[in-house]
Write an enzyme that holds these catalytic residues in place. Structure first.
Site, PDB file in Angstrom:
ATOM      1  CB  CYS A 209      28.792  21.469-102.114  1.00  0.00           C
ATOM      2  SG  CYS A 209      28.333  20.849-103.735  1.00  0.00           S
TER       3      CYS A 209
ATOM      4  CG  HIS B  25      34.928  28.217-125.765  1.00  0.00           C
ATOM      5  ND1 HIS B  25      34.857  27.081-126.544  1.00  0.00           N
ATOM      6  CD2 HIS B  25      36.154  28.753-126.009  1.00  0.00           C
ATOM      7  CE1 HIS B  25      35.991  26.935-127.226  1.00  0.00           C
ATOM      8  NE2 HIS B  25      36.790  27.931-126.908  1.00  0.00           N
TER       9      HIS B  25
HETATM   10  C1  RB5 Z   1      26.119  17.573 -98.363  1.00  0.00           C
HETATM   11  O1  RB5 Z   1      26.205  16.403 -97.639  1.00  0.00           O
HETATM   12  C2  RB5 Z   1      26.164  17.312 -99.869  1.00  0.00           C
HETATM   13  O2  RB5 Z   1      24.976  16.781-100.289  1.00  0.00           O
HETATM   14  C3  RB5 Z   1      26.478  18.618-100.584  1.00  0.00           C
HETATM   15  O3  RB5 Z   1      27.678  19.131-100.102  1.00  0.00           O
HETATM   16  C4  RB5 Z   1      26.689  18.538-102.084  1.00  0.00           C
HETATM   17  O4  RB5 Z   1      27.534  17.503-102.424  1.00  0.00           O
HETATM   18  C5  RB5 Z   1      25.512  18.553-102.927  1.00  0.00           C
HETATM   19  O5  RB5 Z   1      25.642  18.499-104.169  1.00  0.00           O
END
Ligand code: RB5
Length: 150
Positions: free
Chosen positions: A66, A99
């Site tokens: 993400c 671990h």
């Molecule tokens: C999306 O904009 C962002 O919030 C997501 O990809 C992530 O970084 C959340 O932890």
């Protein structure tokens, strides 16, 4: 190794790159989306898909991308049987398996570049849990915490 991949809009491009890196290294990739950039999509949906694939044995490990990697790690770790951790360095990428028997590696596409990410995922999938008594003991405590949540 069969590896499930997932990413929201923040990790979409890096996921694509990682998928190719893993395939080139001889691994089988189960890409659970996103399959296109959807600016309004939500990282927990991909964390859930990857977590389920690992828990159900459809993949041995999972990788989530993400923006920061943090949301994906938080979401995936809510699933029973998932040990997800954020790793932006190669030491963590192997030690979290050796671990902590980590089965999901989370990356932030807004934090690291593709070449470091490629090294991290290769190290992660090649690492193996040592099975040493002290680690088994600690993981049993982690599992007990998971059960307390029920
Ligand atoms: C999306 O904009 C962002 O919030 C997501 O990809 C992530 O970084 C959340 O932890």
């Amino acid at each position: 190794m069969k590896v499930a991949l997932g990413a929201d809009h923040g990790g979409f491009e890096l996921k694509r790159y990682i998928a190719q890196v893993l395939r080139d290294a001889g691994h089988e990739v189960l890409d659970l989306g996103a399959h296109s950039v959807e600016s309004g999509d939500d990282y927990p949906d991909y964390a859930r898909a990857v977590g389920r694939a690992v828990v159900e044995g459809k993949a041995e490990r999972g990788i989530l991308v993400c923006g920061s990697g943090a949301g994906a790690a938080i979401a995936a770790s809510k699933m029973r049987g998932i040990r997800a951790a954020l790793s932006h360095d190669t030491y963590t990428a192997h030690q979290m398996v050796e671990h902590d028997n980590a089965n999901v590696c989370c990356l932030g596409a807004r934090v690291i570049g593709p070449e470091l990410a490629a090294e991290i995922v290769k190290v992660f999938v090649e690492a193996r849990f040592t099975g040493e008594e002290r680690h088994v003991r600690r993981l049993a405590k982690v599992a007990a915490m998971e059960e307390e949540r029920r």
